[in-house]
Design a protein around this motif. Structure first.
Motif, PDB file in Angstrom:
ATOM      1  N   ALA A 170    -147.016  26.820   6.625  1.00 10.29           N
ATOM      2  CA  ALA A 170    -147.273  25.795   5.595  1.00 10.29           C
ATOM      3  C   ALA A 170    -146.807  24.407   6.037  1.00 10.29           C
ATOM      4  CB  ALA A 170    -146.574  26.197   4.298  1.00 10.29           C
ATOM      5  N   GLU A 171    -145.824  24.334   6.958  1.00  8.90           N
ATOM      6  CA  GLU A 171    -145.233  23.036   7.336  1.00  8.90           C
ATOM      7  C   GLU A 171    -146.044  22.320   8.414  1.00  8.90           C
ATOM      8  OE1 GLU A 171    -143.588  26.008   7.596  1.00  8.90           O
ATOM      9  OE2 GLU A 171    -142.582  25.870   5.650  1.00  8.90           O
ATOM     10  N   LEU A 172    -146.889  23.047   9.165  1.00 11.58           N
ATOM     11  CA  LEU A 172    -147.561  22.451  10.336  1.00 11.58           C
ATOM     12  C   LEU A 172    -148.991  22.045   9.978  1.00 11.58           C
ATOM     13  CD1 LEU A 172    -147.189  21.610  13.296  1.00 11.58           C
ATOM     14  CD2 LEU A 172    -147.816  23.929  13.966  1.00 11.58           C
ATOM     15  N   CYS A 173    -149.115  21.244   8.964  1.00  6.32           N
ATOM     16  CA  CYS A 173    -150.358  20.614   8.484  1.00  6.32           C
ATOM     17  C   CYS A 173    -151.578  21.543   8.463  1.00  6.32           C
ATOM     18  CB  CYS A 173    -150.652  19.330   9.241  1.00  6.32           C
ATOM     19  SG  CYS A 173    -150.586  19.333  11.032  1.00  6.32           S
ATOM     20  N   PRO A 174    -151.457  22.713   7.808  1.00  6.91           N
ATOM     21  CA  PRO A 174    -152.646  23.560   7.726  1.00  6.91           C
ATOM     22  C   PRO A 174    -153.752  22.916   6.885  1.00  6.91           C
ATOM     23  CG  PRO A 174    -150.970  24.380   6.224  1.00  6.91           C
ATOM     24  CD  PRO A 174    -150.328  23.263   7.031  1.00  6.91           C
ATOM     25  N   THR A 175    -154.980  23.319   7.138  1.00  7.85           N
ATOM     26  CA  THR A 175    -156.099  22.993   6.258  1.00  7.85           C
ATOM     27  C   THR A 175    -155.846  23.668   4.908  1.00  7.85           C
ATOM     28  OG1 THR A 175    -157.450  23.293   8.250  1.00  7.85           O
ATOM     29  CG2 THR A 175    -158.637  23.035   6.164  1.00  7.85           C
ATOM     30  N   HIS A 176    -156.291  23.036   3.824  1.00  4.87           N
ATOM     31  CA  HIS A 176    -156.246  23.664   2.499  1.00  4.87           C
ATOM     32  C   HIS A 176    -157.687  23.813   1.996  1.00  4.87           C
ATOM     33  CE1 HIS A 176    -152.064  22.570   2.788  1.00  4.87           C
ATOM     34  NE2 HIS A 176    -151.788  22.957   1.545  1.00  4.87           N
ATOM     35  N   VAL A 177    -157.936  24.859   1.234  1.00  3.23           N
ATOM     36  CA  VAL A 177    -159.286  25.101   0.695  1.00  3.23           C
ATOM     37  C   VAL A 177    -159.171  25.517  -0.769  1.00  3.23           C
ATOM     38  CG1 VAL A 177    -160.338  25.775   2.898  1.00  3.23           C
ATOM     39  CG2 VAL A 177    -159.216  27.514   1.507  1.00  3.23           C
ATOM     40  N   ILE A 178    -160.198  25.195  -1.558  1.00  2.00           N
ATOM     41  CA  ILE A 178    -160.275  25.727  -2.930  1.00  2.00           C
ATOM     42  C   ILE A 178    -161.419  26.744  -2.955  1.00  2.00           C
ATOM     43  CG2 ILE A 178    -160.555  25.261  -5.375  1.00  2.00           C
ATOM     44  CD1 ILE A 178    -159.481  22.514  -5.015  1.00  2.00           C
ATOM     45  N   PRO A 179    -161.067  28.041  -2.997  1.00  2.00           N
ATOM     46  CA  PRO A 179    -162.112  29.066  -2.959  1.00  2.00           C
ATOM     47  C   PRO A 179    -163.132  28.862  -4.090  1.00  2.00           C
ATOM     48  CG  PRO A 179    -159.926  30.061  -2.695  1.00  2.00           C
ATOM     49  CD  PRO A 179    -159.711  28.616  -3.063  1.00  2.00           C
ATOM     50  N   GLY A 180    -164.395  28.933  -3.749  1.00  2.01           N
ATOM     51  CA  GLY A 180    -165.473  28.846  -4.746  1.00  2.01           C
ATOM     52  C   GLY A 180    -165.903  27.433  -5.079  1.00  2.01           C
ATOM     53  N   SER A 181    -165.169  26.406  -4.577  1.00  6.71           N
ATOM     54  CA  SER A 181    -165.441  25.031  -5.020  1.00  6.71           C
ATOM     55  C   SER A 181    -166.756  24.476  -4.476  1.00  6.71           C
ATOM     56  CB  SER A 181    -164.286  24.111  -4.626  1.00  6.71           C
ATOM     57  OG  SER A 181    -164.052  24.204  -3.228  1.00  6.71           O
ATOM     58  N   HIS A 182    -167.402  25.191  -3.540  1.00  4.08           N
ATOM     59  CA  HIS A 182    -168.724  24.738  -3.072  1.00  4.08           C
ATOM     60  C   HIS A 182    -169.728  24.843  -4.212  1.00  4.08           C
ATOM     61  CE1 HIS A 182    -168.566  29.064  -2.681  1.00  4.08           C
ATOM     62  NE2 HIS A 182    -169.864  29.143  -2.517  1.00  4.08           N
ATOM     63  N   ARG A 183    -169.363  25.554  -5.282  1.00  2.00           N
ATOM     64  CA  ARG A 183    -170.269  25.681  -6.419  1.00  2.00           C
ATOM     65  C   ARG A 183    -170.029  24.579  -7.463  1.00  2.00           C
ATOM     66  NH1 ARG A 183    -173.441  29.933  -6.039  1.00  2.00           N
ATOM     67  NH2 ARG A 183    -174.023  29.825  -8.248  1.00  2.00           N
ATOM     68  N   ALA A 184    -169.116  23.626  -7.139  1.00  2.00           N
ATOM     69  CA  ALA A 184    -168.907  22.501  -8.071  1.00  2.00           C
ATOM     70  C   ALA A 184    -170.171  21.645  -8.134  1.00  2.00           C
ATOM     71  CB  ALA A 184    -167.719  21.659  -7.629  1.00  2.00           C
ATOM     72  N   GLY A 185    -170.894  21.574  -7.040  1.00  5.03           N
ATOM     73  CA  GLY A 185    -172.131  20.784  -7.021  1.00  5.03           C
ATOM     74  C   GLY A 185    -171.870  19.288  -7.069  1.00  5.03           C
ATOM     75  N   ARG A 186    -170.674  18.887  -6.710  1.00  5.13           N
ATOM     76  CA  ARG A 186    -170.317  17.460  -6.680  1.00  5.13           C
ATOM     77  C   ARG A 186    -169.078  17.301  -5.799  1.00  5.13           C
ATOM     78  NH1 ARG A 186    -165.776  16.544  -9.554  1.00  5.13           N
ATOM     79  NH2 ARG A 186    -165.158  18.100 -11.080  1.00  5.13           N
ATOM     80  N   ARG A 187    -168.779  16.012  -5.478  1.00 10.26           N
ATOM     81  CA  ARG A 187    -167.560  15.697  -4.728  1.00 10.26           C
ATOM     82  C   ARG A 187    -166.369  15.692  -5.678  1.00 10.26           C
ATOM     83  NH1 ARG A 187    -168.555  13.319  -0.103  1.00 10.26           N
ATOM     84  NH2 ARG A 187    -170.779  13.111   0.213  1.00 10.26           N
ATOM     85  N   PRO A 188    -165.150  15.965  -5.173  1.00  5.02           N
ATOM     86  CA  PRO A 188    -163.976  15.771  -6.026  1.00  5.02           C
ATOM     87  C   PRO A 188    -163.775  14.276  -6.300  1.00  5.02           C
ATOM     88  CG  PRO A 188    -163.305  16.387  -3.787  1.00  5.02           C
ATOM     89  CD  PRO A 188    -164.804  16.465  -3.831  1.00  5.02           C
ATOM     90  N   ALA A 189    -163.429  13.938  -7.538  1.00  5.05           N
ATOM     91  CA  ALA A 189    -163.095  12.534  -7.844  1.00  5.05           C
ATOM     92  C   ALA A 189    -161.762  12.210  -7.172  1.00  5.05           C
ATOM     93  CB  ALA A 189    -162.992  12.345  -9.353  1.00  5.05           C
ATOM     94  N   ARG A 190    -161.507  10.910  -7.014  1.00  3.19           N
ATOM     95  CA  ARG A 190    -160.300  10.461  -6.314  1.00  3.19           C
ATOM     96  C   ARG A 190    -159.019  11.046  -6.915  1.00  3.19           C
ATOM     97  NH1 ARG A 190    -159.645   6.240  -2.705  1.00  3.19           N
ATOM     98  NH2 ARG A 190    -161.758   5.470  -2.649  1.00  3.19           N
ATOM     99  N   TRP A 191    -159.029  11.204  -8.253  1.00  2.00           N
ATOM    100  CA  TRP A 191    -157.819  11.647  -8.957  1.00  2.00           C
ATOM    101  C   TRP A 191    -157.723  13.165  -9.053  1.00  2.00           C
ATOM    102  CZ3 TRP A 191    -159.881  14.416 -12.897  1.00  2.00           C
ATOM    103  CH2 TRP A 191    -161.165  14.059 -13.305  1.00  2.00           C
ATOM    104  N   GLU A 192    -158.739  13.891  -8.641  1.00  2.00           N
ATOM    105  CA  GLU A 192    -158.736  15.345  -8.848  1.00  2.00           C
ATOM    106  C   GLU A 192    -157.894  16.066  -7.794  1.00  2.00           C
ATOM    107  OE1 GLU A 192    -162.576  17.186 -10.949  1.00  2.00           O
ATOM    108  OE2 GLU A 192    -163.045  15.857  -9.262  1.00  2.00           O
ATOM    109  N   THR A 193    -157.138  17.051  -8.257  1.00  2.00           N
ATOM    110  CA  THR A 193    -156.309  17.839  -7.331  1.00  2.00           C
ATOM    111  C   THR A 193    -156.658  19.329  -7.412  1.00  2.00           C
ATOM    112  OG1 THR A 193    -154.639  18.002  -9.064  1.00  2.00           O
ATOM    113  CG2 THR A 193    -154.346  16.245  -7.438  1.00  2.00           C
ATOM    114  N   HIS A 194    -157.484  19.711  -8.395  1.00  2.00           N
ATOM    115  CA  HIS A 194    -157.811  21.111  -8.640  1.00  2.00           C
ATOM    116  C   HIS A 194    -159.304  21.219  -8.935  1.00  2.00           C
ATOM    117  CE1 HIS A 194    -153.530  21.168  -9.278  1.00  2.00           C
ATOM    118  NE2 HIS A 194    -153.522  22.491  -9.440  1.00  2.00           N
TER     119      HIS A 194
END
Ligand SMILES: O=C(O)CCC(=O)C(=O)O
Length: 266
Positions: A157-181
């Motif tokens: 966790a400390e060595l800058c791993p990539t993070h992913v949100i499972p299933g978020s490809h189905r959001a059908g939009r980009r995350p807004a600047r303020w979104e964290t989830h």
């Protein structure tokens, strides 16, 4: 917590993994989760060799160096990098989801030093926008572009791993600047070993993270696209393939670099 005691390490669930030969499994994971984690694609000797080659790279004008070193299209600098374009299990998955005539649109080598700061939550390319609440049930948006992250460092966790949100490809939009989830799901770190590969679609919400160690993290990215998606070979109009690299390619690598059978528009 009593004073002086270190904070407890946060707990993260491990992501599911798939054997490289299980292309049906990795393709289904790409559909469902937007990514597939494939362990032990490279041996540790290959990892060490890639790291040494990255250390020997010198930046070209379109690369950048600093807290993060970013060397573009390393395949054109030395045939050494060619076998990482058509790695079994990874290229098979690319062909399964992007078509048998898919190609490589880029290959980037990274070094993320101790002062590296990860890029925030984003997606790389959104092929189709959908109104809320996102892609309707029963609709399957094809993959147009995908990236293989070939980890050349272990990823705690400390060595800058990539993070992913499972299933978020189905959001059908980009995350807004303020979104964290997305739908209550936080980005999850991709904790894995050196030599493991994360393959993810371009519309998955993902992020980098900060390097909180005194070590450098090494990463090789291979970007794949449908044949109709443009290759991103800097310096673009002045791009020239190195003839020695082309001479060293097998037929599949040549196709991945753009040597396609004639089709529409050719
Ligand atoms: O550092 C990472 O693992 C994230 C890289 C990333 O998000 C990207 O290249 O789009």
């Amino acid at each position: 917590m009593p004073a002086g005691e270190p904070a407890p390490r946060p707990h993260y669930d491990r992501l599911p993994t798939y054997h490289p030969a299980d292309v049906d499994g990795t393709a289904a994971a790409l559909d469902e989760d937007g990514f597939a984690l494939i362990p032990e694609v490279l041996t540790l000797d290959e990892v060490a060799a890639c790291r040494a080659r990255i250390d020997a790279l010198r930046p070209l004008p379109w690369d950048f160096t600093g807290p993060t070193d970013h060397y573009k299209n390393v395949f054109n600098r030395d045939p050494f990098w060619l076998p990482y374009l058509d790695r079994p299990g990874v290229v098979d998955l690319a062909e399964a989801v992007l078509g048998e005539n898919c190609h490589v649109i880029g290959q980037t080598a990274w070094r993320s030093h101790p002062d590296h700061r990860g890029v925030g939550l984003h997606l790389d390319y959104l092929p189709m926008t959908w109104p809320e609440p996102g892609v309707p049930d029963g609709v399957r948006v094809p993959v147009f572009l995908a990236t293989a992250h070939v980890y050349l460092s272990p990823q705690p966790a400390e060595l800058c791993p990539t993070h992913v949100i499972p299933g978020s490809h189905r959001a059908g939009r980009r995350p807004a600047r303020w979104e964290t989830h997305w739908r209550g799901r936080a980005p999850q770190p991709v904790l894995c070993g050196a030599g493991d590969v994360l393959f993810f679609r371009s519309d998955l919400w993902h992020s980098g993270s900060d390097n909180r160690t005194d070590q450098t993290r090494y990463l090789l990215q291979v970007h794949y696209g449908r044949r109709e998606m443009a290759q991103h070979f800097a310096p673009f109009l002045a791009w020239r393939f190195d003839p020695a690299v082309l001479a060293a390619c097998n037929p599949r690598q040549l196709r991945l670099l753009g040597d396609h059978p004639q089709g529409a528009y050719d």
